[in-house]
Write a protein that holds these residues in place. Sequence first.
Motif, PDB file in Angstrom:
ATOM      1  N   LEU A  79       0.823  -1.212   0.000  1.00 49.22           N
ATOM      2  CA  LEU A  79       0.000   0.000   0.000  1.00 49.22           C
ATOM      3  C   LEU A  79       0.857   1.261   0.000  1.00 49.22           C
ATOM      4  CD1 LEU A  79      -2.805  -1.126   2.479  1.00 49.22           C
ATOM      5  CD2 LEU A  79      -3.021  -0.787   0.011  1.00 49.22           C
ATOM      6  N   LEU A  80       1.972   1.237   0.728  1.00 53.78           N
ATOM      7  CA  LEU A  80       2.894   2.381   0.711  1.00 53.78           C
ATOM      8  C   LEU A  80       3.502   2.569  -0.670  1.00 53.78           C
ATOM      9  CD1 LEU A  80       4.720   2.017   4.149  1.00 53.78           C
ATOM     10  CD2 LEU A  80       3.173   3.859   3.461  1.00 53.78           C
ATOM     11  N   LEU A  81       3.796   1.461  -1.334  1.00 55.36           N
ATOM     12  CA  LEU A  81       4.334   1.548  -2.692  1.00 55.36           C
ATOM     13  C   LEU A  81       3.307   2.189  -3.623  1.00 55.36           C
ATOM     14  CD1 LEU A  81       6.804   0.811  -4.386  1.00 55.36           C
ATOM     15  CD2 LEU A  81       5.773  -1.440  -4.803  1.00 55.36           C
ATOM     16  N   THR A  82       2.051   1.839  -3.447  1.00 56.56           N
ATOM     17  CA  THR A  82       0.988   2.477  -4.240  1.00 56.56           C
ATOM     18  C   THR A  82       0.889   3.964  -3.924  1.00 56.56           C
ATOM     19  OG1 THR A  82      -0.256   0.395  -4.169  1.00 56.56           O
ATOM     20  CG2 THR A  82      -1.454   2.367  -4.844  1.00 56.56           C
ATOM     21  N   ALA A  83       1.016   4.312  -2.651  1.00 59.95           N
ATOM     22  CA  ALA A  83       0.916   5.713  -2.229  1.00 59.95           C
ATOM     23  C   ALA A  83       2.069   6.559  -2.742  1.00 59.95           C
ATOM     24  CB  ALA A  83       0.869   5.787  -0.705  1.00 59.95           C
ATOM     25  N   SER A  84       3.194   5.927  -3.052  1.00 61.60           N
ATOM     26  CA  SER A  84       4.389   6.687  -3.449  1.00 61.60           C
ATOM     27  C   SER A  84       4.213   7.425  -4.766  1.00 61.60           C
ATOM     28  CB  SER A  84       5.586   5.731  -3.558  1.00 61.60           C
ATOM     29  OG  SER A  84       5.438   4.865  -4.676  1.00 61.60           O
ATOM     30  N   GLY A  85       3.355   6.922  -5.644  1.00 64.75           N
ATOM     31  CA  GLY A  85       3.195   7.526  -6.957  1.00 64.75           C
ATOM     32  C   GLY A  85       4.284   7.161  -7.939  1.00 64.75           C
ATOM     33  N   TRP A  86       5.174   6.248  -7.561  1.00 64.23           N
ATOM     34  CA  TRP A  86       6.306   5.886  -8.420  1.00 64.23           C
ATOM     35  C   TRP A  86       5.947   4.847  -9.478  1.00 64.23           C
ATOM     36  CZ3 TRP A  86       9.771   4.724  -3.551  1.00 64.23           C
ATOM     37  CH2 TRP A  86      10.054   5.941  -2.910  1.00 64.23           C
ATOM     38  N   LEU A  87       4.859   4.136  -9.285  1.00 60.58           N
ATOM     39  CA  LEU A  87       4.548   2.995 -10.142  1.00 60.58           C
ATOM     40  C   LEU A  87       3.861   3.435 -11.438  1.00 60.58           C
ATOM     41  CD1 LEU A  87       3.062   0.609  -7.422  1.00 60.58           C
ATOM     42  CD2 LEU A  87       5.337   0.466  -8.445  1.00 60.58           C
ATOM     43  N   PRO A  88       4.025   2.638 -12.507  1.00 59.47           N
ATOM     44  CA  PRO A  88       3.180   2.859 -13.682  1.00 59.47           C
ATOM     45  C   PRO A  88       1.713   2.653 -13.305  1.00 59.47           C
ATOM     46  CG  PRO A  88       5.012   1.369 -14.172  1.00 59.47           C
ATOM     47  CD  PRO A  88       4.990   1.544 -12.687  1.00 59.47           C
ATOM     48  N   PRO A  89       0.789   3.311 -13.977  1.00 60.68           N
ATOM     49  CA  PRO A  89      -0.619   3.274 -13.563  1.00 60.68           C
ATOM     50  C   PRO A  89      -1.203   1.877 -13.386  1.00 60.68           C
ATOM     51  CG  PRO A  89      -0.288   5.006 -15.166  1.00 60.68           C
ATOM     52  CD  PRO A  89       1.004   4.265 -15.083  1.00 60.68           C
ATOM     53  N   LEU A  90      -1.036   1.009 -14.378  1.00 57.78           N
ATOM     54  CA  LEU A  90      -1.608  -0.327 -14.266  1.00 57.78           C
ATOM     55  C   LEU A  90      -0.944  -1.129 -13.152  1.00 57.78           C
ATOM     56  CD1 LEU A  90      -2.125  -1.319 -18.020  1.00 57.78           C
ATOM     57  CD2 LEU A  90      -3.849  -0.631 -16.350  1.00 57.78           C
ATOM     58  N   ALA A  91       0.359  -0.934 -12.979  1.00 53.74           N
ATOM     59  CA  ALA A  91       1.066  -1.629 -11.902  1.00 53.74           C
ATOM     60  C   ALA A  91       0.557  -1.170 -10.540  1.00 53.74           C
ATOM     61  CB  ALA A  91       2.571  -1.387 -12.015  1.00 53.74           C
ATOM     62  N   ALA A  92       0.223   0.117 -10.413  1.00 53.86           N
ATOM     63  CA  ALA A  92      -0.296   0.631  -9.147  1.00 53.86           C
ATOM     64  C   ALA A  92      -1.617  -0.045  -8.795  1.00 53.86           C
ATOM     65  CB  ALA A  92      -0.483   2.141  -9.230  1.00 53.86           C
ATOM     66  N   ALA A  93      -2.495  -0.191  -9.781  1.00 53.24           N
ATOM     67  CA  ALA A  93      -3.773  -0.862  -9.537  1.00 53.24           C
ATOM     68  C   ALA A  93      -3.551  -2.310  -9.119  1.00 53.24           C
ATOM     69  CB  ALA A  93      -4.646  -0.796 -10.789  1.00 53.24           C
ATOM     70  N   ALA A  94      -2.615  -2.985  -9.788  1.00 53.66           N
ATOM     71  CA  ALA A  94      -2.341  -4.389  -9.464  1.00 53.66           C
ATOM     72  C   ALA A  94      -1.734  -4.535  -8.074  1.00 53.66           C
ATOM     73  CB  ALA A  94      -1.397  -4.981 -10.518  1.00 53.66           C
ATOM     74  N   VAL A  95      -0.808  -3.643  -7.707  1.00 54.22           N
ATOM     75  CA  VAL A  95      -0.158  -3.715  -6.403  1.00 54.22           C
ATOM     76  C   VAL A  95      -1.162  -3.450  -5.288  1.00 54.22           C
ATOM     77  CG1 VAL A  95       1.510  -2.553  -4.903  1.00 54.22           C
ATOM     78  CG2 VAL A  95       2.167  -3.220  -7.219  1.00 54.22           C
ATOM     79  N   ALA A  96      -2.055  -2.474  -5.491  1.00 51.63           N
ATOM     80  CA  ALA A  96      -3.086  -2.187  -4.487  1.00 51.63           C
ATOM     81  C   ALA A  96      -3.989  -3.400  -4.274  1.00 51.63           C
ATOM     82  CB  ALA A  96      -3.915  -0.976  -4.914  1.00 51.63           C
ATOM     83  N   ALA A  97      -4.358  -4.076  -5.366  1.00 51.77           N
ATOM     84  CA  ALA A  97      -5.197  -5.271  -5.244  1.00 51.77           C
ATOM     85  C   ALA A  97      -4.443  -6.402  -4.550  1.00 51.77           C
ATOM     86  CB  ALA A  97      -5.671  -5.713  -6.625  1.00 51.77           C
ATOM     87  N   LEU A  98      -3.172  -6.565  -4.869  1.00 46.31           N
ATOM     88  CA  LEU A  98      -2.366  -7.651  -4.299  1.00 46.31           C
ATOM     89  C   LEU A  98      -2.200  -7.506  -2.791  1.00 46.31           C
ATOM     90  CD1 LEU A  98      -0.773 -10.190  -5.059  1.00 46.31           C
ATOM     91  CD2 LEU A  98       1.245  -8.735  -5.395  1.00 46.31           C
TER      92      LEU A  98
END
Length: 416
Positions: free
Chosen positions: A307-326
Amino acid sequence: MNSATLALDPRTQARRDISTISLIGLAHGTSHFFHMLLPPLFPAFIGEFGLSYSQLGLLVTTFFVISGIGQATAGFVVDRIGARPVLFAALGCFVLASLAAGLAGGFGGLMLAAALAGLGNSPFHPVDFTILNKRVSQPRLGHAFSVHGITGNLGWALAPVFSIGISQATGNWRFAYVGTALVALTVLALLVWQRQAIDDREGSWAHAKPAPGARPEHPMAFLKLPSVWLCFSFFFWTTAALSAIQSFASPALQAMYGLPVSLTAYVVTGYMLCGAAGMVVGGFLVARVERLERSIAFAMALAACLLLLTASGWLPPLAAAAVAALAGFGTGLAGPSRDMLIKRAAPPGATGRVYGTVYSGLDVGFALAAPVFGALLDGGHPAAIFAGSALALCLGVASAGLVGIGLVRRRQQPLA
Protein backbone atom coordinates in the motif's frame (compact mmCIF):
# COMPACT_ATOMS: atom_id res chain seq x y z
CA MET A 1 -21.06 -33.25 19.75
CA ASN A 2 -24.80 -33.27 20.41
CA SER A 3 -27.13 -36.27 20.57
CA ALA A 4 -28.77 -35.44 17.23
CA THR A 5 -25.38 -35.61 15.57
CA LEU A 6 -24.50 -38.92 17.21
CA ALA A 7 -27.71 -40.50 15.87
CA LEU A 8 -26.70 -39.95 12.24
CA ASP A 9 -24.50 -42.22 10.16
CA PRO A 10 -21.28 -40.62 8.79
CA ARG A 11 -22.56 -40.11 5.24
CA THR A 12 -25.81 -38.51 6.38
CA GLN A 13 -23.89 -36.28 8.81
CA ALA A 14 -21.49 -35.24 6.06
CA ARG A 15 -24.37 -34.27 3.76
CA ARG A 16 -26.04 -32.37 6.56
CA ASP A 17 -22.83 -30.52 7.44
CA ILE A 18 -22.08 -29.59 3.84
CA SER A 19 -25.64 -28.34 3.31
CA THR A 20 -25.55 -26.17 6.44
CA ILE A 21 -22.06 -24.84 5.74
CA SER A 22 -22.96 -23.98 2.13
CA LEU A 23 -26.18 -22.18 2.98
CA ILE A 24 -24.66 -20.19 5.83
CA GLY A 25 -21.69 -19.37 3.62
CA LEU A 26 -24.09 -18.04 0.99
CA ALA A 27 -25.92 -15.98 3.63
CA HIS A 28 -22.66 -14.53 4.94
CA GLY A 29 -21.46 -13.72 1.43
CA THR A 30 -24.76 -11.90 0.85
CA SER A 31 -24.25 -9.80 3.99
CA HIS A 32 -20.82 -8.73 2.76
CA PHE A 33 -22.25 -8.07 -0.69
CA PHE A 34 -24.61 -5.58 0.98
CA HIS A 35 -21.73 -3.92 2.84
CA MET A 36 -20.96 -2.64 -0.64
CA LEU A 37 -24.50 -1.64 -1.57
CA LEU A 38 -23.56 2.04 -1.96
CA PRO A 39 -19.75 2.55 -2.31
CA PRO A 40 -19.31 1.16 -5.87
CA LEU A 41 -21.71 3.81 -7.19
CA PHE A 42 -20.29 6.77 -5.26
CA PRO A 43 -19.19 8.45 -8.54
CA ALA A 44 -22.78 8.24 -9.82
CA PHE A 45 -24.08 9.86 -6.62
CA ILE A 46 -21.57 12.68 -6.99
CA GLY A 47 -22.69 13.28 -10.55
CA GLU A 48 -26.41 13.06 -9.83
CA PHE A 49 -26.68 14.68 -6.40
CA GLY A 50 -23.47 16.75 -6.11
CA LEU A 51 -22.36 14.99 -2.92
CA SER A 52 -18.89 15.31 -1.39
CA TYR A 53 -16.70 12.40 -0.36
CA SER A 54 -17.22 13.42 3.27
CA GLN A 55 -20.98 13.00 2.82
CA LEU A 56 -20.44 9.66 1.12
CA GLY A 57 -18.23 8.58 4.01
CA LEU A 58 -21.09 9.46 6.36
CA LEU A 59 -23.29 6.94 4.51
CA VAL A 60 -20.73 4.23 5.33
CA THR A 61 -20.63 5.46 8.94
CA THR A 62 -24.43 5.22 9.21
CA PHE A 63 -24.38 1.65 7.94
CA PHE A 64 -21.80 0.49 10.46
CA VAL A 65 -23.06 2.47 13.46
CA ILE A 66 -26.45 0.82 13.07
CA SER A 67 -24.83 -2.54 12.36
CA GLY A 68 -22.58 -2.25 15.41
CA ILE A 69 -25.37 -1.29 17.80
CA GLY A 70 -27.57 -3.99 16.32
CA GLN A 71 -24.86 -6.63 16.63
CA ALA A 72 -24.56 -5.92 20.35
CA THR A 73 -28.25 -6.72 20.85
CA ALA A 74 -28.95 -9.26 18.09
CA GLY A 75 -27.52 -12.13 20.13
CA PHE A 76 -30.24 -11.69 22.74
CA VAL A 77 -32.93 -11.77 20.04
CA VAL A 78 -31.39 -14.88 18.48
CA ASP A 79 -31.34 -16.61 21.87
CA ARG A 80 -34.98 -15.71 22.43
CA ILE A 81 -36.65 -16.54 19.10
CA GLY A 82 -33.99 -18.55 17.25
CA ALA A 83 -31.48 -17.71 14.53
CA ARG A 84 -33.44 -18.74 11.46
CA PRO A 85 -36.31 -16.20 11.63
CA VAL A 86 -33.79 -13.43 12.39
CA LEU A 87 -31.83 -14.44 9.28
CA PHE A 88 -34.96 -14.24 7.13
CA ALA A 89 -35.78 -10.78 8.53
CA ALA A 90 -32.21 -9.58 7.85
CA LEU A 91 -32.45 -10.56 4.19
CA GLY A 92 -35.81 -8.77 4.00
CA CYS A 93 -34.07 -5.60 5.21
CA PHE A 94 -31.59 -5.95 2.33
CA VAL A 95 -34.49 -5.99 -0.14
CA LEU A 96 -35.90 -2.81 1.41
CA ALA A 97 -32.44 -1.19 1.39
CA SER A 98 -32.09 -1.90 -2.34
CA LEU A 99 -35.48 -0.36 -3.06
CA ALA A 100 -34.63 2.72 -0.98
CA ALA A 101 -31.34 3.19 -2.84
CA GLY A 102 -32.93 2.74 -6.25
CA LEU A 103 -35.66 5.28 -5.47
CA ALA A 104 -33.38 7.79 -3.67
CA GLY A 105 -33.85 11.41 -4.67
CA GLY A 106 -30.83 12.71 -2.78
CA PHE A 107 -28.71 12.29 0.33
CA GLY A 108 -31.71 11.51 2.59
CA GLY A 109 -32.82 8.59 0.45
CA LEU A 110 -29.31 7.17 0.38
CA MET A 111 -29.10 7.58 4.16
CA LEU A 112 -32.31 5.54 4.53
CA ALA A 113 -30.80 2.82 2.32
CA ALA A 114 -27.62 2.78 4.41
CA ALA A 115 -29.67 2.51 7.64
CA LEU A 116 -31.79 -0.38 6.34
CA ALA A 117 -28.74 -2.23 5.04
CA GLY A 118 -26.96 -1.73 8.39
CA LEU A 119 -29.99 -3.09 10.23
CA GLY A 120 -30.01 -6.13 7.96
CA ASN A 121 -26.29 -6.70 8.44
CA SER A 122 -26.34 -6.50 12.26
CA PRO A 123 -27.46 -10.03 13.20
CA PHE A 124 -25.33 -12.07 10.80
CA HIS A 125 -22.48 -13.01 13.15
CA PRO A 126 -24.68 -14.24 16.02
CA VAL A 127 -27.02 -15.93 13.53
CA ASP A 128 -24.28 -17.63 11.51
CA PHE A 129 -22.21 -18.84 14.43
CA THR A 130 -25.29 -20.05 16.32
CA ILE A 131 -26.40 -22.22 13.39
CA LEU A 132 -22.90 -23.49 12.56
CA ASN A 133 -22.04 -24.35 16.16
CA LYS A 134 -25.35 -26.12 16.74
CA ARG A 135 -25.63 -28.08 13.50
CA VAL A 136 -22.12 -28.80 12.18
CA SER A 137 -20.17 -31.75 13.60
CA GLN A 138 -16.92 -30.98 15.40
CA PRO A 139 -14.54 -32.42 12.73
CA ARG A 140 -15.94 -30.03 10.11
CA LEU A 141 -16.42 -26.97 12.29
CA GLY A 142 -13.02 -25.52 11.37
CA HIS A 143 -13.83 -25.88 7.68
CA ALA A 144 -17.18 -24.21 8.36
CA PHE A 145 -15.44 -21.16 9.82
CA SER A 146 -13.01 -21.07 6.89
CA VAL A 147 -15.84 -21.16 4.34
CA HIS A 148 -17.64 -18.47 6.35
CA GLY A 149 -14.65 -16.11 6.07
CA ILE A 150 -13.93 -16.83 2.40
CA THR A 151 -17.53 -16.31 1.28
CA GLY A 152 -17.52 -12.95 3.05
CA ASN A 153 -14.56 -11.84 0.95
CA LEU A 154 -16.19 -13.17 -2.20
CA GLY A 155 -19.32 -11.16 -1.40
CA TRP A 156 -17.19 -8.03 -1.13
CA ALA A 157 -15.48 -8.91 -4.41
CA LEU A 158 -18.68 -9.52 -6.35
CA ALA A 159 -20.53 -6.37 -5.33
CA PRO A 160 -18.56 -3.77 -7.38
CA VAL A 161 -18.56 -5.98 -10.49
CA PHE A 162 -22.29 -6.58 -10.17
CA SER A 163 -23.39 -3.00 -9.46
CA ILE A 164 -21.05 -1.24 -11.87
CA GLY A 165 -21.66 -3.84 -14.56
CA ILE A 166 -25.44 -3.34 -14.48
CA SER A 167 -25.05 0.44 -14.26
CA GLN A 168 -22.79 0.58 -17.30
CA ALA A 169 -24.83 -1.95 -19.30
CA THR A 170 -28.10 -0.09 -18.76
CA GLY A 171 -26.75 3.47 -18.61
CA ASN A 172 -28.73 4.05 -15.40
CA TRP A 173 -27.31 3.38 -11.92
CA ARG A 174 -30.80 2.84 -10.47
CA PHE A 175 -31.15 -0.46 -12.32
CA ALA A 176 -28.23 -1.79 -10.29
CA TYR A 177 -30.49 -1.70 -7.24
CA VAL A 178 -33.18 -3.69 -9.00
CA GLY A 179 -30.43 -6.28 -9.38
CA THR A 180 -29.36 -6.18 -5.72
CA ALA A 181 -32.98 -6.51 -4.58
CA LEU A 182 -33.33 -9.62 -6.75
CA VAL A 183 -30.11 -11.03 -5.25
CA ALA A 184 -31.49 -10.70 -1.70
CA LEU A 185 -34.89 -12.10 -2.73
CA THR A 186 -33.28 -15.09 -4.46
CA VAL A 187 -31.11 -15.92 -1.45
CA LEU A 188 -34.08 -15.50 0.89
CA ALA A 189 -36.21 -17.82 -1.27
CA LEU A 190 -33.46 -20.46 -1.34
CA LEU A 191 -32.99 -20.36 2.44
CA VAL A 192 -36.74 -20.60 3.05
CA TRP A 193 -36.88 -23.58 0.69
CA GLN A 194 -33.94 -25.26 2.46
CA ARG A 195 -34.94 -24.03 5.92
CA GLN A 196 -34.56 -27.48 7.48
CA ALA A 197 -30.79 -27.32 6.88
CA ILE A 198 -30.46 -24.10 8.90
CA ASP A 199 -32.86 -24.96 11.74
CA ASP A 200 -30.95 -24.06 14.90
CA ARG A 201 -33.58 -25.75 17.05
CA GLU A 202 -31.82 -28.99 16.11
CA GLY A 203 -28.57 -29.63 17.96
CA SER A 204 -27.11 -27.97 21.02
CA TRP A 205 -24.19 -25.84 22.12
CA ALA A 206 -20.99 -27.57 23.21
CA HIS A 207 -20.12 -25.19 26.03
CA ALA A 208 -16.73 -25.36 27.68
CA LYS A 209 -16.93 -27.05 31.04
CA PRO A 210 -15.61 -25.01 33.97
CA ALA A 211 -12.66 -26.37 35.87
CA PRO A 212 -13.57 -28.53 38.91
CA GLY A 213 -14.07 -26.32 41.96
CA ALA A 214 -13.90 -23.13 39.91
CA ARG A 215 -16.04 -20.27 41.18
CA PRO A 216 -18.47 -18.95 38.54
CA GLU A 217 -17.58 -15.48 37.26
CA HIS A 218 -19.87 -12.60 36.49
CA PRO A 219 -20.99 -12.79 32.82
CA MET A 220 -19.28 -9.46 32.10
CA ALA A 221 -16.03 -10.27 33.93
CA PHE A 222 -14.24 -10.88 30.62
CA LEU A 223 -14.42 -7.12 29.91
CA LYS A 224 -11.68 -6.58 32.50
CA LEU A 225 -9.17 -8.57 30.44
CA PRO A 226 -6.65 -6.41 28.52
CA SER A 227 -6.44 -9.07 25.80
CA VAL A 228 -10.09 -8.52 24.90
CA TRP A 229 -9.60 -4.82 24.28
CA LEU A 230 -6.34 -5.40 22.43
CA CYS A 231 -8.20 -7.79 20.12
CA PHE A 232 -10.92 -5.14 19.76
CA SER A 233 -8.27 -2.58 18.78
CA PHE A 234 -6.77 -5.06 16.32
CA PHE A 235 -10.13 -5.38 14.57
CA PHE A 236 -10.59 -1.62 14.67
CA TRP A 237 -7.27 -0.81 12.97
CA THR A 238 -7.42 -3.53 10.34
CA THR A 239 -11.00 -2.61 9.49
CA ALA A 240 -10.10 1.07 9.22
CA ALA A 241 -7.58 0.09 6.55
CA LEU A 242 -10.15 -2.04 4.75
CA SER A 243 -12.72 0.77 4.87
CA ALA A 244 -10.33 3.13 3.10
CA ILE A 245 -9.67 0.63 0.31
CA GLN A 246 -13.30 -0.41 -0.15
CA SER A 247 -14.74 3.08 -0.27
CA PHE A 248 -12.02 5.27 -1.76
CA ALA A 249 -9.30 3.23 -3.54
CA SER A 250 -11.04 3.70 -6.89
CA PRO A 251 -11.26 7.54 -6.87
CA ALA A 252 -7.79 7.77 -5.27
CA LEU A 253 -6.24 5.77 -8.10
CA GLN A 254 -8.10 7.91 -10.62
CA ALA A 255 -6.71 11.09 -9.05
CA MET A 256 -3.14 9.82 -8.64
CA TYR A 257 -2.63 7.81 -11.81
CA GLY A 258 -5.33 9.00 -14.24
CA LEU A 259 -6.87 5.55 -14.53
CA PRO A 260 -10.49 5.32 -15.75
CA VAL A 261 -13.27 4.33 -13.35
CA SER A 262 -14.03 1.34 -15.59
CA LEU A 263 -10.70 -0.09 -14.38
CA THR A 264 -10.22 1.29 -10.87
CA ALA A 265 -13.65 0.13 -9.74
CA TYR A 266 -12.42 -3.44 -10.01
CA VAL A 267 -9.41 -2.89 -7.76
CA VAL A 268 -11.66 -3.56 -4.75
CA THR A 269 -12.76 -6.81 -6.38
CA GLY A 270 -9.13 -7.77 -6.92
CA TYR A 271 -8.27 -6.85 -3.34
CA MET A 272 -11.04 -9.11 -2.01
CA LEU A 273 -10.19 -12.02 -4.31
CA CYS A 274 -6.55 -11.79 -3.24
CA GLY A 275 -7.79 -11.69 0.35
CA ALA A 276 -9.79 -14.90 -0.20
CA ALA A 277 -6.70 -16.58 -1.66
CA GLY A 278 -4.70 -15.40 1.35
CA MET A 279 -7.29 -16.93 3.70
CA VAL A 280 -6.94 -20.30 1.99
CA VAL A 281 -3.17 -20.25 2.47
CA GLY A 282 -3.52 -18.83 5.99
CA GLY A 283 -5.81 -21.70 6.96
CA PHE A 284 -2.97 -24.18 6.39
CA LEU A 285 -0.46 -21.88 8.06
CA VAL A 286 -2.40 -21.46 11.29
CA ALA A 287 -2.20 -25.19 12.07
CA ARG A 288 1.60 -25.14 11.84
CA VAL A 289 2.48 -21.98 13.76
CA GLU A 290 2.52 -21.53 17.53
CA ARG A 291 3.30 -17.79 17.74
CA LEU A 292 0.37 -16.55 15.68
CA GLU A 293 1.19 -12.89 16.22
CA ARG A 294 4.36 -13.39 14.17
CA SER A 295 2.36 -14.73 11.22
CA ILE A 296 -0.01 -11.79 11.53
CA ALA A 297 2.88 -9.32 11.66
CA PHE A 298 4.53 -10.76 8.55
CA ALA A 299 1.31 -10.87 6.51
CA MET A 300 0.09 -7.40 7.45
CA ALA A 301 3.53 -5.83 7.08
CA LEU A 302 3.60 -7.23 3.55
CA ALA A 303 0.23 -5.63 2.82
CA ALA A 304 1.35 -2.32 4.35
CA CYS A 305 4.47 -2.23 2.17
CA LEU A 306 2.41 -2.78 -0.98
CA LEU A 307 0.00 0.00 0.00
CA LEU A 308 2.89 2.38 0.71
CA LEU A 309 4.33 1.55 -2.69
CA THR A 310 0.99 2.48 -4.24
CA ALA A 311 0.92 5.71 -2.23
CA SER A 312 4.39 6.69 -3.45
CA GLY A 313 3.19 7.53 -6.96
CA TRP A 314 6.31 5.89 -8.42
CA LEU A 315 4.55 3.00 -10.14
CA PRO A 316 3.18 2.86 -13.68
CA PRO A 317 -0.62 3.27 -13.56
CA LEU A 318 -1.61 -0.33 -14.27
CA ALA A 319 1.07 -1.63 -11.90
CA ALA A 320 -0.30 0.63 -9.15
CA ALA A 321 -3.77 -0.86 -9.54
CA ALA A 322 -2.34 -4.39 -9.46
CA VAL A 323 -0.16 -3.71 -6.40
CA ALA A 324 -3.09 -2.19 -4.49
CA ALA A 325 -5.20 -5.27 -5.24
CA LEU A 326 -2.37 -7.65 -4.30
CA ALA A 327 -2.19 -6.08 -0.82
CA GLY A 328 -5.40 -7.96 -0.08
CA PHE A 329 -3.42 -11.23 -0.04
CA GLY A 330 -1.49 -10.07 3.02
CA THR A 331 -4.59 -9.11 4.99
CA GLY A 332 -6.30 -12.37 3.99
CA LEU A 333 -3.24 -14.38 5.02
CA ALA A 334 -3.52 -12.91 8.51
CA GLY A 335 -7.24 -13.73 8.84
CA PRO A 336 -7.17 -17.33 10.15
CA SER A 337 -4.30 -16.53 12.54
CA ARG A 338 -6.31 -13.54 13.78
CA ASP A 339 -9.37 -15.64 14.56
CA MET A 340 -7.32 -18.32 16.33
CA LEU A 341 -5.45 -15.69 18.33
CA ILE A 342 -8.76 -14.27 19.56
CA LYS A 343 -9.96 -17.75 20.49
CA ARG A 344 -6.78 -18.36 22.53
CA ALA A 345 -7.18 -15.00 24.24
CA ALA A 346 -10.74 -15.77 25.34
CA PRO A 347 -11.16 -17.22 28.86
CA PRO A 348 -12.93 -20.61 29.13
CA GLY A 349 -16.70 -20.32 28.78
CA ALA A 350 -16.61 -16.74 27.44
CA THR A 351 -15.68 -17.36 23.79
CA GLY A 352 -19.05 -16.21 22.42
CA ARG A 353 -19.10 -13.01 24.44
CA VAL A 354 -15.50 -12.24 23.53
CA TYR A 355 -16.16 -12.71 19.82
CA GLY A 356 -19.23 -10.48 20.05
CA THR A 357 -17.24 -7.70 21.70
CA VAL A 358 -14.22 -8.06 19.45
CA TYR A 359 -16.28 -8.17 16.24
CA SER A 360 -17.92 -4.88 17.21
CA GLY A 361 -14.47 -3.38 16.60
CA LEU A 362 -15.09 -4.14 12.93
CA ASP A 363 -18.22 -1.98 12.89
CA VAL A 364 -16.55 0.83 14.84
CA GLY A 365 -13.57 0.78 12.49
CA PHE A 366 -15.76 1.08 9.42
CA ALA A 367 -17.94 3.75 11.02
CA LEU A 368 -15.12 6.08 12.09
CA ALA A 369 -12.65 5.55 9.27
CA ALA A 370 -14.93 6.28 6.31
CA PRO A 371 -15.54 10.01 7.00
CA VAL A 372 -11.86 10.55 7.91
CA PHE A 373 -10.60 9.08 4.66
CA GLY A 374 -13.40 10.82 2.74
CA ALA A 375 -12.24 14.17 4.15
CA LEU A 376 -8.65 13.40 3.11
CA LEU A 377 -9.83 12.77 -0.44
CA ASP A 378 -11.93 15.95 -0.43
CA GLY A 379 -8.83 17.81 0.74
CA GLY A 380 -6.87 16.70 -2.33
CA HIS A 381 -4.76 13.98 -0.66
CA PRO A 382 -5.46 10.77 -2.61
CA ALA A 383 -2.12 9.22 -1.61
CA ALA A 384 -3.26 9.43 2.04
CA ILE A 385 -5.87 6.74 1.31
CA PHE A 386 -3.11 4.17 0.79
CA ALA A 387 -0.60 5.60 3.26
CA GLY A 388 -3.27 5.84 5.95
CA SER A 389 -4.32 2.26 5.30
CA ALA A 390 -0.72 1.12 5.68
CA LEU A 391 -0.40 3.00 8.98
CA ALA A 392 -3.62 1.44 10.30
CA LEU A 393 -2.32 -2.05 9.43
CA CYS A 394 0.91 -1.34 11.32
CA LEU A 395 -1.08 -0.31 14.39
CA GLY A 396 -3.01 -3.56 14.06
CA VAL A 397 0.27 -5.48 14.06
CA ALA A 398 1.19 -3.74 17.33
CA SER A 399 -2.12 -4.78 18.91
CA ALA A 400 -1.66 -8.40 17.81
CA GLY A 401 1.89 -8.39 19.18
CA LEU A 402 0.69 -7.25 22.59
CA VAL A 403 -1.97 -9.97 22.63
CA GLY A 404 0.70 -12.54 21.80
CA ILE A 405 2.95 -11.32 24.62
CA GLY A 406 0.03 -11.61 27.03
CA LEU A 407 -0.63 -15.20 25.96
CA VAL A 408 2.99 -16.15 26.46
CA ARG A 409 2.94 -14.68 29.97
CA ARG A 410 -0.30 -16.52 30.73
CA ARG A 411 1.26 -19.87 29.71
CA GLN A 412 4.36 -19.19 31.82
CA GLN A 413 2.47 -18.30 35.00
CA PRO A 414 1.90 -21.88 36.24
CA LEU A 415 5.62 -22.52 35.89
CA ALA A 416 6.61 -19.57 38.04
